[in-house]
Scaffold this motif. Structure first.
Motif, PDB file in Angstrom:
ATOM      1  N   VAL A 100      -0.099  -6.625 -11.795  1.00  0.00           N
ATOM      2  CA  VAL A 100      -0.097  -7.250 -13.122  1.00  0.00           C
ATOM      3  C   VAL A 100       0.704  -8.544 -13.098  1.00  0.00           C
ATOM      4  CG1 VAL A 100       0.725  -6.961 -15.499  1.00  0.00           C
ATOM      5  CG2 VAL A 100      -0.508  -5.118 -14.378  1.00  0.00           C
ATOM      6  N   GLY A 101       1.720  -8.605 -12.267  1.00  0.00           N
ATOM      7  CA  GLY A 101       2.558  -9.793 -12.182  1.00  0.00           C
ATOM      8  C   GLY A 101       1.926 -10.944 -11.429  1.00  0.00           C
ATOM      9  N   PHE A 102       0.814 -10.703 -10.726  1.00  0.00           N
ATOM     10  CA  PHE A 102       0.158 -11.770  -9.971  1.00  0.00           C
ATOM     11  C   PHE A 102      -0.647 -12.637 -10.931  1.00  0.00           C
ATOM     12  CE2 PHE A 102      -2.950 -13.747  -7.192  1.00  0.00           C
ATOM     13  CZ  PHE A 102      -2.158 -14.131  -6.135  1.00  0.00           C
ATOM     14  N   PRO A 103      -0.410 -13.946 -10.941  1.00  0.00           N
ATOM     15  CA  PRO A 103      -1.098 -14.821 -11.897  1.00  0.00           C
ATOM     16  C   PRO A 103      -2.608 -14.893 -11.622  1.00  0.00           C
ATOM     17  CG  PRO A 103       0.773 -15.932 -10.879  1.00  0.00           C
ATOM     18  CD  PRO A 103       0.562 -14.657 -10.141  1.00  0.00           C
ATOM     19  N   LEU A 104      -3.395 -14.512 -12.593  1.00  0.00           N
ATOM     20  CA  LEU A 104      -4.848 -14.536 -12.439  1.00  0.00           C
ATOM     21  C   LEU A 104      -5.418 -15.938 -12.227  1.00  0.00           C
ATOM     22  CD1 LEU A 104      -6.049 -11.743 -14.872  1.00  0.00           C
ATOM     23  CD2 LEU A 104      -5.837 -11.682 -12.393  1.00  0.00           C
ATOM     24  N   PRO A 105      -4.865 -16.989 -12.839  1.00  0.00           N
ATOM     25  CA  PRO A 105      -5.399 -18.328 -12.549  1.00  0.00           C
ATOM     26  C   PRO A 105      -5.265 -18.719 -11.076  1.00  0.00           C
ATOM     27  CG  PRO A 105      -4.140 -18.386 -14.575  1.00  0.00           C
ATOM     28  CD  PRO A 105      -3.918 -17.032 -13.950  1.00  0.00           C
ATOM     29  N   ILE A 106      -4.192 -18.275 -10.428  1.00  0.00           N
ATOM     30  CA  ILE A 106      -4.043 -18.569  -8.998  1.00  0.00           C
ATOM     31  C   ILE A 106      -5.098 -17.822  -8.199  1.00  0.00           C
ATOM     32  CG2 ILE A 106      -2.536 -18.248  -6.988  1.00  0.00           C
ATOM     33  CD1 ILE A 106      -0.186 -18.865  -8.822  1.00  0.00           C
ATOM     34  N   LEU A 107      -5.314 -16.554  -8.519  1.00  0.00           N
ATOM     35  CA  LEU A 107      -6.363 -15.786  -7.845  1.00  0.00           C
ATOM     36  C   LEU A 107      -7.722 -16.431  -8.079  1.00  0.00           C
ATOM     37  CD1 LEU A 107      -7.305 -13.341  -6.245  1.00  0.00           C
ATOM     38  CD2 LEU A 107      -7.379 -12.067  -8.390  1.00  0.00           C
ATOM     39  N   ALA A 108      -8.005 -16.844  -9.306  1.00  0.00           N
ATOM     40  CA  ALA A 108      -9.284 -17.487  -9.610  1.00  0.00           C
ATOM     41  C   ALA A 108      -9.437 -18.783  -8.820  1.00  0.00           C
ATOM     42  CB  ALA A 108      -9.383 -17.756 -11.108  1.00  0.00           C
ATOM     43  N   GLY A 109      -8.367 -19.544  -8.702  1.00  0.00           N
ATOM     44  CA  GLY A 109      -8.419 -20.777  -7.922  1.00  0.00           C
ATOM     45  C   GLY A 109      -8.699 -20.520  -6.455  1.00  0.00           C
ATOM     46  N   LEU A 110      -8.013 -19.528  -5.884  1.00  0.00           N
ATOM     47  CA  LEU A 110      -8.255 -19.183  -4.477  1.00  0.00           C
ATOM     48  C   LEU A 110      -9.696 -18.742  -4.255  1.00  0.00           C
ATOM     49  CD1 LEU A 110      -4.983 -17.243  -3.568  1.00  0.00           C
ATOM     50  CD2 LEU A 110      -5.749 -19.417  -2.616  1.00  0.00           C
ATOM     51  N   ALA A 142       0.820  -1.210   0.000  1.00  0.00           N
ATOM     52  CA  ALA A 142       0.000   0.000   0.000  1.00  0.00           C
ATOM     53  C   ALA A 142       0.857   1.264   0.000  1.00  0.00           C
ATOM     54  CB  ALA A 142      -0.925   0.010   1.216  1.00  0.00           C
ATOM     55  N   PHE A 143       2.066   1.174   0.529  1.00  0.00           N
ATOM     56  CA  PHE A 143       2.921   2.352   0.590  1.00  0.00           C
ATOM     57  C   PHE A 143       3.795   2.529  -0.652  1.00  0.00           C
ATOM     58  CE2 PHE A 143       2.118   1.756   5.189  1.00  0.00           C
ATOM     59  CZ  PHE A 143       1.501   2.980   5.408  1.00  0.00           C
ATOM     60  N   LEU A 144       3.687   1.614  -1.596  1.00  0.00           N
ATOM     61  CA  LEU A 144       4.413   1.763  -2.854  1.00  0.00           C
ATOM     62  C   LEU A 144       3.736   2.829  -3.715  1.00  0.00           C
ATOM     63  CD1 LEU A 144       5.075  -1.939  -3.894  1.00  0.00           C
ATOM     64  CD2 LEU A 144       6.739  -0.296  -3.058  1.00  0.00           C
ATOM     65  N   PRO A 145       4.491   3.510  -4.552  1.00  0.00           N
ATOM     66  CA  PRO A 145       3.864   4.435  -5.496  1.00  0.00           C
ATOM     67  C   PRO A 145       2.896   3.674  -6.410  1.00  0.00           C
ATOM     68  CG  PRO A 145       6.237   4.745  -5.463  1.00  0.00           C
ATOM     69  CD  PRO A 145       5.943   3.537  -4.633  1.00  0.00           C
ATOM     70  N   ALA A 146       1.899   4.368  -6.923  1.00  0.00           N
ATOM     71  CA  ALA A 146       0.843   3.731  -7.716  1.00  0.00           C
ATOM     72  C   ALA A 146       1.392   2.964  -8.913  1.00  0.00           C
ATOM     73  CB  ALA A 146      -0.161   4.788  -8.175  1.00  0.00           C
ATOM     74  N   ALA A 147       2.398   3.487  -9.583  1.00  0.00           N
ATOM     75  CA  ALA A 147       2.962   2.807 -10.743  1.00  0.00           C
ATOM     76  C   ALA A 147       3.613   1.485 -10.340  1.00  0.00           C
ATOM     77  CB  ALA A 147       3.978   3.707 -11.443  1.00  0.00           C
TER      78      ALA A 147
END
Length: 110
Positions: free
Chosen positions: A38-48, A26-31
């Motif tokens: 973007v680097g987080f794999p969406l299939p893993i999120l969908a599975g969770l 949360a403390f990282l700059p927005a960019a």
């Protein structure tokens, strides 16, 4: 929490570690945050999310009384129609009021 528990997070340290990572992000700059997300794999999120949803559906087998079913249905409809936070707050308020009424009447609450 359901997904975390089902995937092995059994101690209080797991939510603390997750919270620390999320606070650091949360403390990282927005960019920078956009690049991390973007680097987080969406299939893993969908599975969770799928496992979490199925585990929450499985919790319905523990409902024994008509009032518990009614509360679950109201929370589900409210969460779907408006906001899950509103549904949670309303459900907690209803639960605590019902529990207080039972305690004031002098009966044990099941």
């Amino acid at each position: 929490m359901t997904a975390h528990y089902s995937f092995g997070a059994r101690t209080g340290g797991a939510p603390v570690a997750l919270g620390a990572v999320l606070l650091a992000l949360a403390f990282l700059p927005a960019a920078s945050l956009a690049a991390v997300l973007v680097g987080f794999p969406l299939p893993i999120l969908a599975g969770l999310l799928a496992v979490s949803g199925l585990l929450h559906i499985a919790l319905l087998k523990d409902l024994r009384h008509l009032s518990h079913w009614a509360l679950a249905i109201v929370v589900g409809v409210t969460g779907f129609a408006s906001n899950l936070a509103i549904a949670l707050a309303g459900a907690l308020l209803i639960w605590w009021v019902a529990k207080a009424i039972v305690v004031l009447r002098g009966r044990s609450y099941a």
